[in-house]
Structure formats: C-alpha cells, structure tokens
Design an enzyme around this catalytic site. Sequence first.
Site, short mmCIF file in Angstrom:
data_model
loop_
_atom_site.label_atom_id
_atom_site.label_comp_id
_atom_site.label_asym_id
_atom_site.label_seq_id
_atom_site.Cartn_x
_atom_site.Cartn_y
_atom_site.Cartn_z
N GLY A 51 8.39 15.85 15.81
CA GLY A 51 8.62 14.44 16.03
C GLY A 51 7.54 13.84 16.90
O GLY A 51 6.69 14.55 17.46
N GLY B 25 7.37 11.98 23.26
CA GLY B 25 8.31 11.26 24.11
C GLY B 25 9.72 11.14 23.58
O GLY B 25 10.50 10.37 24.13
N LYS C 201 8.31 5.28 9.10
CA LYS C 201 7.83 3.96 8.68
C LYS C 201 8.94 2.92 8.75
O LYS C 201 8.72 1.78 9.17
CB LYS C 201 7.27 4.05 7.26
CG LYS C 201 6.00 4.90 7.16
CD LYS C 201 5.55 5.05 5.73
CE LYS C 201 4.29 5.91 5.64
NZ LYS C 201 3.83 6.11 4.24
N SER D 213 -0.73 6.04 0.99
CA SER D 213 0.51 5.26 1.01
C SER D 213 0.26 3.76 1.14
O SER D 213 1.19 2.97 1.00
CB SER D 213 1.40 5.73 2.15
OG SER D 213 0.77 5.51 3.40
#
Length: 812
Positions: A390, A393, A756, A713
């Site tokens: 991930g 933070g 996204k 993308s």
Amino acid sequence: MLRWPSFGPMDDDVPPGTGCEGCAADWIERPEDEFGSLEGPVRLPVLPVRDVVVYPHTVVPLVFGRERSLRALRRARSEDALALLVAQREPEQDDPSPGDLYEVGTVGRCLQSLELPDGTVRVVAEGLTRARIVEIVQADPFMIAEVESVSEVSAEPGPRIEALKRRAVEDFEEATELSRRIPPEALVTALNIGDVGQLADIIASSLDLDLDVRQAVLEESDCLQRLQAAARHLREELRILRLEEEMRERVEQEMDNSQREYYLREHLRAIQDELGQAEGALGEAWEYRQRIEAAYLPQAALEAAMDEVERLERMPVASPEVSVIRTYLDWILELPWVKSTDDQLDINRAADILDQDHYGLKKAKERILEFLAVRRLVDDVKGPILCFVGPPGVGKTSIGQSIARAMGRKFIRISLGGVRDEAEIRGHRRTYVGAMPGRVIQALRRVGSCNPVFMIDEVDKIGADFRGDPSSALLEVLDPEQNSSFSDHYLEVPFDLSRVLFIATGNLLEPVPPALQDRFEVIEFPGYVEEEKLQIARDFLVPKQREAHGLTGRSIRFRESGLRALIRHYTREAGVRNLEREIASMCRKIARDVASGDGGCSHITEDAVAEMLGPRRFTWGAARREPEVGVATGLSTTDAGGDVVSIEVSIVKGDGELLLTGQLGEIMKESAQAALSFVRSIAERLDLPPDFFARHDIHLHVPSGAVPKEGPSAGAAICTAIVSAATQSPVRFDVAMTGEISLHGHVLPVGGVREKVLAAHRAGLATVLLPTENEKDLSDPEQFPTEVFEDLELTYVAEMGEVLDAALAGRG
C-alpha cells in the site's frame, strides 16, 4: 532339612501391586515325603490369595489377615489337613465371593506359621498338586469347597522333548545370571528336575508375569503345552533382560568416559593455574565448553560448537584465528535456538488491541485473528508469510507492532530498501575478514526469541548487482516449506525459522520478483478517504501528538473544521504521515506559547490553521471549475497512492506532427500515438475535413514535467483530449477517466483501480469512467468506505464512443 525363607509382602491382605516380585525368590527345597494326588473329590478349606499363583512343588511365604482366611487356616493347622490355595480374579476385592475366585488352584499344606502382634499370620505353604473346584459347599464362617485333582497329560520322552527341555534350561540359566529376582536355588532345582511339568512350574513361578498369564500356565494340564508356554514367556523375559543389561552397560560406559574426561580436564586446569596460563586459549576453551554444555543447543549446532572448541584448545594464544573462533562461538551461544515466547491466544483480547491501535485495515486484522484461531486449535502451526502492500503512511509498519502485542510476541524490524548484496541476507562466509551473519540472524539475536513477529520493510526496493540478488536469497527465508532449516553462510548450521511470523511490506507489488510474490500472502492496504483521515486524526494522531508535546485537552483542542482544513488544504496523500506532521507542527507552536506563559486554551479551527501554517498548499475539489477544450482529467497510480492528472492537447497549423512533452515514458508515448490513430480513423464521424490532421500539428502535454510518467492507462483521457481539441467540444471538469485504448477504440482494463477511485474521491470529482472489465475489481464493497460510493458515480465503458458521450459537454 528345610531352609526357611524370609517373609516378603506376599499375602492375601496386602494391597495389590505391593506383593513379592516372584515367589521363586523364596525358593526352598521340598521335604522328603512326597504327595501324589487326591483320591476322588474331597472337601478342603479354601484360602483366597491376592495377586499370587501357587504352583505344585514350590514353597512360598504368605500372610493372611482376613477373618474368613484366618478361620480356614486355623482349621487346617488344627487337623493337620490340606487347604486349597486359589487366586482371586480381582486383587482389589477385600471380601471375595466364590464367583470371584479362579476354578483351578493348588492343594497345599502349612509347613510353618507365625502369629504377629497385629493379628495377621505368616505362613510358609507348600504346593502339592493341581485341583479344580467342583462345588462350594460352605461360605461361612470360612469357605469350604469340594475339589478334585486335575489330570495331567504326561509328555512322551523323545528328542523333541529333550531339545525343548535343554533350550528352556539354557534360557533359564541366562535369565538367572541377568536378573537378581531369580534366586540361584531355583536354577539348581531346574537343572536336577527331569519331569517336564515340574520344570514348567518352576520356570513360571520364577518369572514376573501378569496374574492371568500365571493362572493360564497353572490351568494347563498338558505338560508339553505347559512347558512350551513357560519357555515362550521365558524368552520374552530374556529379551527384556538383555535390553536392560545393554542399557546398563552403555550408561556405565558413558559415565566412565564422562568421569575420565572430567578428571583429565580438571587436571589440565590445575596445570594451567600453576603455569599462569588459565586466561589463555585453553582457559577460554574450558569456559566455552561449560557454556555449551549448559545451553540447550540443537544437535547440529552442538557438534559445530564442540568442533570449534577443540580447535581453540589446540591453537596458540597469539593466533589470529582465536578471535575468529571466539566470535563464532559467541554467536552460536547467544542465538535463541529454543527460547520463545508463549502466544496469547485470546481472540477477543487480540481483536481489542488491534482496534485500539489502528482504525480500519479490516483484512489485515482478520488474517491475524484467523492465524490465532488456528494456533489455538493446533499446536504446531507454521508461521504465515504475509505481505502488506500500500502507499506510504497507511499503517503497514505500525500494525506489525500491534500484531506482536496482540499475540504476546516480540517485534523486530529490518529494512531492505537499497540492499544489493546477497550476503546481507545469508551472511558472509568466515573465510572473509570481519565476516558476520546476515540481517535475519542478527535480528533474531537482538530480539532474543525464535518466534517473533519479523517485519521486512521496503521489500519492493531491493536492488541487484554483481554481488548477487538479495531477493533470491529471501526465497528460502520466506518459504514455509524450507525455512525450518535456513542455513546462514556464517553459521553453516540450520536454524529453524518456521515459527517466525514474517510480514513483508512494500508500496508496489510489481517490482517484487514473481518467485518471491509466490511466497507471499498479499494483503493490500488502500489509501484513506477524508472521513477515515478525520477519524484517525481525532482518535489517534491528536492524542499521540498532544502527549508527545506535553499538552493537555485544556491547552489545545482540534475542531472538526480545523482537521478538515488540514486534510484538504495542507496534505495530499493516501496515508496520514504528513497529516501527523502538520498536527505536530501546530502542537509545537501551542507548546511554545504554553511554555512562555502566554497560552490559554487554543481551539484549532479552519482560520487558526491558516494563521499557523500559512496559505493553503492544495486546492480541494476539481482542479478545473468549468469545462475546457482540449483538457481531460486522467487517473494514475504512484508509490504514494492514486493521483489526478490533467491531459492537455493543443492543435495548431502545421505538417501533421505529434509533439509529446511532460517527460512521458515509451509506453505512454505509444498510447498517445494509438489514440491519435483512432481519432484519425473516425474523423469523418467527427465532421472533420479529410486533410485536417495533415494540415495541423498536435501538441500533447502532461503538467508536472519534472515527474516521469509511464503506463498505458491514460489512453482514454488522451483520446478524449484530442477529440475535444479537434472538435472544440469542452470536456466536463468533474469527470475523470482511466483505461487503455486500442486502435479500434476498445477501452481495455488497467491496474490500480482502487487507488485511482480513491484519488478521484479525494479530488472531489463527481464521475469516474472505468473499463467494463475492471468492474470485478470493485465488486467487494468492504474495500471502500461507504462515502466513496455515495459521492462518486462509477460508469463502466467498453468503447471510446461511450467515453466521449460521457465526458464531452453537449454530447450524449
């Protein structure tokens, strides 16, 4: 003459299990008068005995204490009569009934008796002949039975019988030598007896057999079968005696060797003390040997350590190898080979700890609780190999510490970011100067436990060069089927890593080699949305920073408007690291006022944030406030999570060239060329002149030119921007899109959809256009907060025509 035996606890009243080990231990010779057999059925007193089977032609000591037994004994002594000695089936039975006795016993007579002060009577009884109970004719005041002799089937003399007798006598002789429980007198009697049946009785009476086995030998009327049974039990006993003798000799040999070695080493130590060399290599070797013997080392480590100690003993004090060996032995002795912590298997307590320390992260918490549940049901469970992926933070590293606290284990962390040398994982071989074990072994030595929670940070940032590939070395460490015997190059002995709970972390999974990915159980950590950040700041970050700066709730209070201002206008991230930094900055300013005596209770509102931190750094909501021509909003993923990207296209007169700027990668350039080719193919449908693209140059630019950009993308967004610029149709400002485009206008699936979508939500957009094939990536509603689906409209598209209809103002 009779040789009277010593009376043992062989009686009918002594508790079971405390009887004599074997009646042959008190073997005595028979008197000279012989007894044949009973002539017809006769009535005899019955004397039940516990855990004892009396055989004919043997003399055994007994103790009687039960009232009925004493009456029967007095009857037999007064009339100089015989009595039937029969074993009871259950030794624990204190008052046996006729049904509690075996049917076959031995007719015996009393040779000697002695009354004791406690009322019991000790008797020396001689077994005469086998007898079977026909009928119990009297039960009180003592038992009287009608008995008859058991007819025995004699064995016909012959070579087979003689061979069986000789083998039985030889085995009995060897058993007598090996066992102290068989008296020599029994062997003398066995050597002088020619009758097969009597030999079987002597052997059976001398062995320590179960009650039912001894009774079965007594009840056997065929002398040959009886001797075969006794010989079989003798061979079994002999095998056990041989094993006992072998074990005894081995133990004595080991004790002799140990005592001899101890004597020689003490003698050597005394010589060293006299010569003043006790602090040299020999003295150190002696100390190391004592430490090794006191430590609980696996066999392989023990042998390796002892070999090094022997080398140290033979080595001169000034040799440079002494320090190398000393360092190696210190590592061996200080590693936690078997030292571990006990797992806390309370599922509810672990869940409470995880919830107290972290907000959200449902999948990671569930996986740990599942592991604890299985560990509670099964003792030997291999530790899972988890991988938290991930943006920065979001709590990947900190939740590892919470997992260790919830499980009651120790926590250790290493970072592999930028590591390029394989020896960092496996260690250096001892041939090199300054060799050390790898980081895995070093970390286990520091933590002092063989089952910690072991976090490997930045696994996606491992490098490789001419010194090797560290990720390849991690394959053995992170494979549950192999890490039970992990071998470090420095130690060169296997170390068990199967009980370690490994947790790897990274920002992206793509840079991790496929072989290493196959070892991982990947748990993805999504970025936080505004409401989650607000909850985390209120429940975790503010109390933490307030305590760290010595403030109280009376000194500083954060209002919701102030926290939202920090989230929206002073941070733009997937995690909360910068948010915590800004909260800490404000706490420092308040702490300065409190320390100088000027501070009261500060309420952190939106205006207070602007006053303390200055002008806003980021804008909240869509980057554009109105539709624009030639500008489309795309979505991208980075190490920090998802982000919103503007795609700008300008069309000017020229020679049909395509100019690409903004530090675009090769894949993104190819995506722009594919988008242009598709737009040229539909120029007629767009009402563009046939020579439009031949007479115009197209300039495509992606802002933030200092940041490299790559990936396919953005194809849909590039195509939309080109069509918008060519047709002068404005693009809606609140619509973002992602998807790869083909030459025929198909919108293809892309990766990083979750990041996204979260980036679009953070930017305050209203609609997100996604490839239809990516719908499955959003099928799990638990991976998104509910407000994401409430605030965003997700539209799935398969063709560019659908994208243009949804994105261009005035179409659809």
